[in-house]
Design an enzyme around this catalytic site. Structure first.
Site, PDB file in Angstrom:
ATOM      1  N   SER A 144     -32.478  -0.518 -11.661  1.00 46.38           N
ATOM      2  CA  SER A 144     -31.242   0.040 -11.120  1.00 46.38           C
ATOM      3  C   SER A 144     -31.322   0.043  -9.601  1.00 46.38           C
ATOM      4  O   SER A 144     -32.427   0.062  -9.027  1.00 46.38           O
ATOM      5  CB  SER A 144     -31.051   1.486 -11.613  1.00 46.38           C
ATOM      6  OG  SER A 144     -30.003   2.134 -10.917  1.00 46.38           O
ATOM      7  N   TYR A 157     -34.653  10.036 -12.789  1.00 46.63           N
ATOM      8  CA  TYR A 157     -34.060   8.727 -13.045  1.00 46.63           C
ATOM      9  C   TYR A 157     -34.502   7.719 -11.989  1.00 46.63           C
ATOM     10  O   TYR A 157     -34.901   6.588 -12.318  1.00 46.63           O
ATOM     11  CB  TYR A 157     -32.539   8.844 -13.063  1.00 46.63           C
ATOM     12  CG  TYR A 157     -31.838   7.580 -13.485  1.00 46.63           C
ATOM     13  CD1 TYR A 157     -31.843   7.180 -14.818  1.00 46.63           C
ATOM     14  CD2 TYR A 157     -31.147   6.800 -12.571  1.00 46.63           C
ATOM     15  CE1 TYR A 157     -31.191   6.023 -15.219  1.00 46.63           C
ATOM     16  CE2 TYR A 157     -30.495   5.645 -12.954  1.00 46.63           C
ATOM     17  CZ  TYR A 157     -30.515   5.255 -14.276  1.00 46.63           C
ATOM     18  OH  TYR A 157     -29.867   4.109 -14.663  1.00 46.63           O
TER      19      TYR A 157
END
Length: 251
Positions: A144, A157
């Site tokens: 990501s 995350y």
């Protein structure tokens, strides 16, 4: 890019990016394994592929658990004879919005174990098969842009995605001698919901002029796993409409 008779495993393929990736490989002739924890959506992806004339098998898999991962790879080989391509897409963001001071160890571990550990376990078990293939294999890890930049209170995350990016270049070096390429994709805003509900500003803030769609990531997977592109390994491909290259000042 013809993937006829190639066996492709896609984790988290029940919805969103994973589903689009699985459908893309199936349309190119691959036999696709839908490795998905949630049976209902996993079975639906497999059924949709078969309905369109493709080959697909749903296998239940919790990527954070070693025994599950070993079993799903073993079942894949039993069904299709080998593993040629692995797309590590499964991931969660349950602690994505947890405040830093309230982020629990349990939430931290859940995110890290699913995202980072799951990526490692799937790659390790699939690579054990790929190294015996005449043409080796290819692994793509879905990281990501959070591995590069952050909003507040996204520590678990971001850490998990940073781990995936680092794991990618480590595995690329380790597995190169076995004929296995390892790359990762860093998606930005990829809308997996109702695209029509997005605002004009959502699109216009991207230098590319629009928010991304799952198909953008699927096309990149096809590129990175093509036998014609085996010189590409250890790469981090950012697909974010240019957002991480945009200088932003507060008004």
């Amino acid at each position: 890019m013809n993937y006829k008779n190639k066996t492709v495993m896609v984790t988290g393929a029940g919805r969103g990016i994973g589903r689009a990736v699985a459908m893309a490989y199936a349309s190119e002739g691959a036999q696709v394994v839908i490795a998905e924890l949630k049976r209902e959506i996993g079975e639906k992806t497999a059924e949709d592929i078969r309905r369109e004339g493709g080959k697909a098998l749903y296998l239940s898999c919790d990527v954070s658990r070693e025994a599950y991962v070993a079993a799903v790879v073993r079942q894949t080989v039993q069904a299709f004879g080998s593993v040629d391509i692995l797309i590590n897409n499964a991931g969660i963001a349950s602690a994505h919005t947890a405040k830093f001071y309230e982020l629990s160890v349990e939430d931290w571990d859940k995110v890290m174990n699913t995202n980072a550990r799951g990526c490692f376990l799937m790659a390790r078990e699939a690579a054990k098969v790929m190294r015996n293939n005449p043409d080796g294999g290819a692994i793509v890890n879905i990281s990501s842009t959070r591995a590069l930049m952050s909003e507040p209170d996204t520590e678990a995350y971001a850490a998990s995605k940073g781990a995936i990016s680092s794991l990618t270049h480590a595995m690329a070096v380790t597995l190169g001698k076995d004929g296995i390429t390892v790359n990762c994709i860093l998606p930005g805003w990829i809308e997996t919901g109702d695209y029509s509900e997005l605002r004009e500003i959502d699109h216009n803030q991207h230098p590319a002029g629009r928010v991304g769609v799952p198909g953008d990531i699927a096309k990149a997977c096809l590129y990175l796993t093509s036998p014609d592109n085996r010189f590409v390994t250890g790469a981090q491909l950012v697909i974010d409409g240019g957002m991480t290259r945009k200088m932003i000042y507060e008004p």
